[in-house]
Design a protein around this motif. Structure first.
Motif, PDB file in Angstrom:
ATOM      1  N   TYR A  65      73.372   8.149  38.512  1.00  0.00           N
ATOM      2  CA  TYR A  65      71.904   8.108  38.457  1.00  0.00           C
ATOM      3  C   TYR A  65      71.303   9.460  38.833  1.00  0.00           C
ATOM      4  O   TYR A  65      70.318   9.892  38.249  1.00  0.00           O
ATOM      5  N   VAL A  79      68.286   9.499  34.976  1.00  0.00           N
ATOM      6  CA  VAL A  79      69.181   8.535  34.331  1.00  0.00           C
ATOM      7  C   VAL A  79      68.570   7.980  33.043  1.00  0.00           C
ATOM      8  O   VAL A  79      69.278   7.625  32.105  1.00  0.00           O
ATOM      9  N   LEU A  80      67.251   7.974  32.977  1.00  0.00           N
ATOM     10  CA  LEU A  80      66.622   7.489  31.757  1.00  0.00           C
ATOM     11  C   LEU A  80      66.793   8.492  30.628  1.00  0.00           C
ATOM     12  O   LEU A  80      66.916   8.111  29.465  1.00  0.00           O
ATOM     13  N   VAL A 134      70.066   7.633  29.371  1.00  0.00           N
ATOM     14  CA  VAL A 134      70.020   6.442  28.518  1.00  0.00           C
ATOM     15  C   VAL A 134      69.720   6.869  27.088  1.00  0.00           C
ATOM     16  O   VAL A 134      70.349   6.409  26.125  1.00  0.00           O
ATOM     17  N   PRO A 166      73.696   6.340  25.354  1.00  0.00           N
ATOM     18  CA  PRO A 166      73.613   4.935  25.773  1.00  0.00           C
ATOM     19  C   PRO A 166      74.968   4.299  26.048  1.00  0.00           C
ATOM     20  O   PRO A 166      75.075   3.413  26.899  1.00  0.00           O
ATOM     21  N   ILE A 175      75.862   4.965  29.585  1.00  0.00           N
ATOM     22  CA  ILE A 175      75.060   4.158  30.492  1.00  0.00           C
ATOM     23  C   ILE A 175      75.538   2.707  30.502  1.00  0.00           C
ATOM     24  O   ILE A 175      75.528   2.049  31.545  1.00  0.00           O
ATOM     25  N   LYS A 176      75.980   2.204  29.373  1.00  0.00           N
ATOM     26  CA  LYS A 176      76.530   0.843  29.363  1.00  0.00           C
ATOM     27  C   LYS A 176      77.689   0.736  30.348  1.00  0.00           C
ATOM     28  O   LYS A 176      77.835  -0.243  31.077  1.00  0.00           O
ATOM     29  N   VAL A 229      78.164   2.696  32.966  1.00  0.00           N
ATOM     30  CA  VAL A 229      77.617   2.826  34.322  1.00  0.00           C
ATOM     31  C   VAL A 229      77.066   1.479  34.791  1.00  0.00           C
ATOM     32  O   VAL A 229      77.279   1.059  35.933  1.00  0.00           O
ATOM     33  N   VAL A 230      76.347   0.830  33.890  1.00  0.00           N
ATOM     34  CA  VAL A 230      75.804  -0.495  34.214  1.00  0.00           C
ATOM     35  C   VAL A 230      76.935  -1.427  34.627  1.00  0.00           C
ATOM     36  O   VAL A 230      76.837  -2.162  35.618  1.00  0.00           O
ATOM     37  N   MET A 231      78.041  -1.382  33.899  1.00  0.00           N
ATOM     38  CA  MET A 231      79.152  -2.283  34.205  1.00  0.00           C
ATOM     39  C   MET A 231      79.830  -1.915  35.527  1.00  0.00           C
ATOM     40  O   MET A 231      80.262  -2.793  36.279  1.00  0.00           O
ATOM     41  N   ARG A 279      78.375  -0.579  38.168  1.00  0.00           N
ATOM     42  CA  ARG A 279      77.495  -1.068  39.235  1.00  0.00           C
ATOM     43  C   ARG A 279      77.525  -2.590  39.312  1.00  0.00           C
ATOM     44  O   ARG A 279      77.619  -3.179  40.383  1.00  0.00           O
ATOM     45  N   LYS A 280      77.432  -3.203  38.151  1.00  0.00           N
ATOM     46  CA  LYS A 280      77.405  -4.667  38.128  1.00  0.00           C
ATOM     47  C   LYS A 280      78.700  -5.241  38.702  1.00  0.00           C
ATOM     48  O   LYS A 280      78.674  -6.174  39.509  1.00  0.00           O
TER      49      LYS A 280
END
Lengths: 177, 488
Positions: free
Chosen positions: B117, B136-137, B140, B144, B147-148, B150-152, B154-155
């Motif tokens: 981020y 981070v935007l 995005v 992208p 970022i997908k 990265v999302v995973m 963190r999730k």
């Protein structure tokens, strides 16, 4: 007062909880119950769970939106975000449809609803219908409990979105328990 | 005419900080400070609460490293009830491993947040990129697919925190003498194999490797800048095991000099015997230092860079290979380079993922011996807990009266430990980027923030308050008169 609040709403004024009452819908309360009226979003979700209203929707409560929420909403068709509002133009609450928009006023610890939508679109190639129920709050100090004005606004917002739903009839103070 | 630059607050850090830079008539830097202007309060209002509430309440200092505060407090409570490291009457293996699993999960997601981020945007988009893009935007929009992942990351980390601690944020699994749950085989398998909602642990390792590769690529293209930016000498400190390897949950405090010579090694219960804290009227954040060496020579650096400097090795193969590369590049000495912190952080993301993979296969996690129940006679009324939080060494120290109510609480957080070295970094970057320049650009100002951000400081933790984070940049002349102001 209610007439004035409805004036603030747009075409979504007919929206009710029925719209979200299935498992393809998500109701997301944003806020922090430890910061007085910042707890409005959570209080709304608590009210739904207490009354079993909109029982089929997935419900989430969290402190702030973050990037992984783009993944969360990508699995849904309809999303209702419920958050406290500091906006003085909102007398008690505002219900509106959100538009995807990349908002670059980013800080490391929170993201806007519009940005989560844009991220969802860019990363996952789809985007749900997203609505926002913004409820006016007044005090944000380190303290548990909504102010009386915020409770009143929560009741008005709840009664409005509940009014034509097929679920049990609303009790205007049920969310205060 | 001399002038003063103010960055207030610094963005993409947790909390509210301000930088002032004083320039002389030739625009040479004559002073640079990082000021922390939040108010500290948690240590006071916890007093009078039952001792067992401390780890629950004090973790609410932070929304990022709450697991560290929770576990640090839990270790202090173990001491208080007579089953902590001070008594050598330890909690069960299952309890300790559950705590470790939550700890590593938090390090994975916290480091992923800080790295992807706050740091990767400048690595990929440039320090001089427009402010509205270099975040981070902007990533995005630029990548992208990255970022997908990265999302995973963190999730996945947050889901594991929830599985271990009961909640994604501010969980309550650790209790005096142990934990209140284990990890079922079904839940364990979800994280090992993945399912429709989360990837497998092996995919996490893959994403972590890709994150490290991002740094290697950036370093390759920007070697001179990375290796000269924000050079700030300090001693390095972290918890180590008996082999001298970093242990994020428990160990001795080891402090080394630039040649990696051990200058002090201590039981953390004796921390206050060895450290003192200096104060400045311009900041709420204190300046800890080793008493014997004084503030100038005795200030320490903690966090990812300190840990990779101090540790001799890792127990996991991928992280060990990355560590060997880091150590070889720095010719066996400690690195003082601010941007090497990002390298270290990327290594620790990988290390965390590997440690989680090892722990997930440990059958102790499914056992039922969760709690050691102390007798009343074992009550000591005082406890100290230390862990390696993502940002560095974190200490909680409590005392309670015979009724069990807290009478004293002291928190020494990583950002406080890093206060002196962060100020040195600000000075170093200011001299390199602003010194002698006729015109101060937004990119130059951002360089200061990049230096601070490398530490991933949590000013809310350091002062225990909350604040909004707009960015105001105010330009003052030598007399303090405002010449210009910008707001992000």
């Amino acid at each position: 007062m209610m007439r004035k609040e409805i004036k603030l709403m747009n075409a979504e004024s007919d929206l009710t909880l029925d719209h979200f009452n299935d498992d393809s819908a998500l109701i997301y309360g944003i806020g922090n119950i430890g910061r007085q009226d910042d707890g409005l979003g959570w209080a709304f979700v608590d009210w739904l769970e207490t009354t079993s209203a909109c029982a089929n929707a997935e419900k989430v409560k969290f402190y702030q939106l973050n990037l992984e929420d783009a993944d969360l909403i990508s699995h849904k068709q309809r999303v209702l975000f419920v958050d406290a509002s500091k906006d003085t133009a909102v007398d008690s609450f505002r219900l509106y449809k959100a538009e995807s928009k990349m908002d670059f006023s980013f800080t490391s610890h929170a993201m806007s609803i519009e940005t989560i939508m844009a991220t969802c679109q860019m990363c996952f190639g789809k985007i749900p219908d997203v609505y926002v129920l913004a409820i006016r709050g007044y005090e944000w100090e380190l303290q548990i409990g909504l102010t009386e004005q915020a409770k009143r606004n929560l009741n008005l917002a709840s009664a409005h979105i509940y009014r034509t739903a097929t679920a049990p009839s609303p009790k205007t103070d049920c969310c205060l328990q | 005419m001399g002038r003063k630059l103010i960055i207030d607050p610094v963005t993409r850090i947790e909390g509210h900080g301000k930088v002032t830079i004083q320039l002389d008539d030739d625009n040479n830097v004559i002073d640079a400070k990082l000021l922390v202007v939040e108010f500290r309060g948690f240590e006071k209002f916890i007093q009078g609460h039952p001792y067992w509430e401390a780890p629950m309440l004090l973790q609410r200092i932070c929304g990022i490293c709450f697991v560290s505060h929770h576990l640090c407090g839990a270790k202090a409570l173990d001491d208080m009830v007579g089953v902590g490291y001070s008594t050598h009457n330890l909690i069960t293996p299952t309890a300790e491993k559950m705590r470790r699993l939550g700890h590593y999960a938090q390090q994975l997601q916290s480091h992923a947040t800080a790295y992807f981020y706050c740091i990767v945007p400048e690595m990929m988009l440039g320090m001089d990129a427009a402010p509205e893009k270099r975040n981070v935007l902007g990533l995005v929009a630029a990548d992208p697919e990255l970022i997908k992942r990265v999302v995973m990351l963190r999730k996945w980390g947050q889901e594991l925190i929830q599985a271990v601690l009961g909640k994604k944020m501010h969980g309550i699994s650790s209790i005096p003498g142990g934990v209140n749950n284990n990890l079922t085989a079904e839940v364990r398998d979800r994280f090992i194999k993945g399912d429709a909602t989360i990837p497998s642990i092996d995919q996490m390792l893959e994403y972590s490797m890709e994150g490290l590769q991002l740094f290697y690529d950036f370093h390759e293209k920007n070697r001179a800048m990375v290796d000269s930016f924000g050079d700030a000498p300090a001693l390095d400190m972290c918890l180590v095991d008996d082999n001298g390897d970093v242990d994020y949950y428990h160990g001795k405090m080891r402090i080394v000099d630039n040649d990696k010579k051990v200058v002090r090694e201590l039981d953390y219960h004796d921390y206050l015997d060895h450290f003192s804290e200096a104060t400045e009227e311009w900041s709420y954040m204190k300046f800890p230092f080793l008493k014997e060496l004084g503030r100038e020579k005795g200030s320490v650096r903690v966090g990812p860079l300190a840990r990779v400097n101090v540790t001799k090795s890792y127990s996991t193969p991928l992280a060990q290979a990355a560590l060997e590369k880091f150590h070889a590049y720095n010719k066996g000495k400690c690195s003082n380079k601010a941007l090497h912190t990002n390298w270290a952080r990327a290594i620790e993301i990988l290390h965390s993922a590997e440690l989680i993979k090892v722990l997930l296969r440990d059958p102790d996690l499914q056992k039922d011996q969760l709690l050691v129940t102390p007798t009343e006679a074992m009550w000591t009324g005082e406890g100290v807990g230390v862990v390696e939080a993502p940002r560095g060494t974190l200490l909680h120290h409590y005392r309670a009266n015979k009724e069990g109510n807290i009478t004293f609480a002291n928190l020494v957080v990583a950002t406080t430990q890093n206060n002196q070295v962060m100020n040195r970094t600000v000075r170093s970057v200011a001299e390199a980027y602003l010194g002698g320049q006729a015109e101060i650009t937004e990119g130059m100002m951002n360089a200061i923030e990049v230096g601070i951000r490398a530490f991933d400081p949590c000013l809310s933790c350091a002062t225990h308050a909350l604040g909004e984070m707009p960015l105001e940049v105010t330009l003052l002349d030598a007399k303090g008169n405002q010449i210009d102001e910008r707001r992000k």
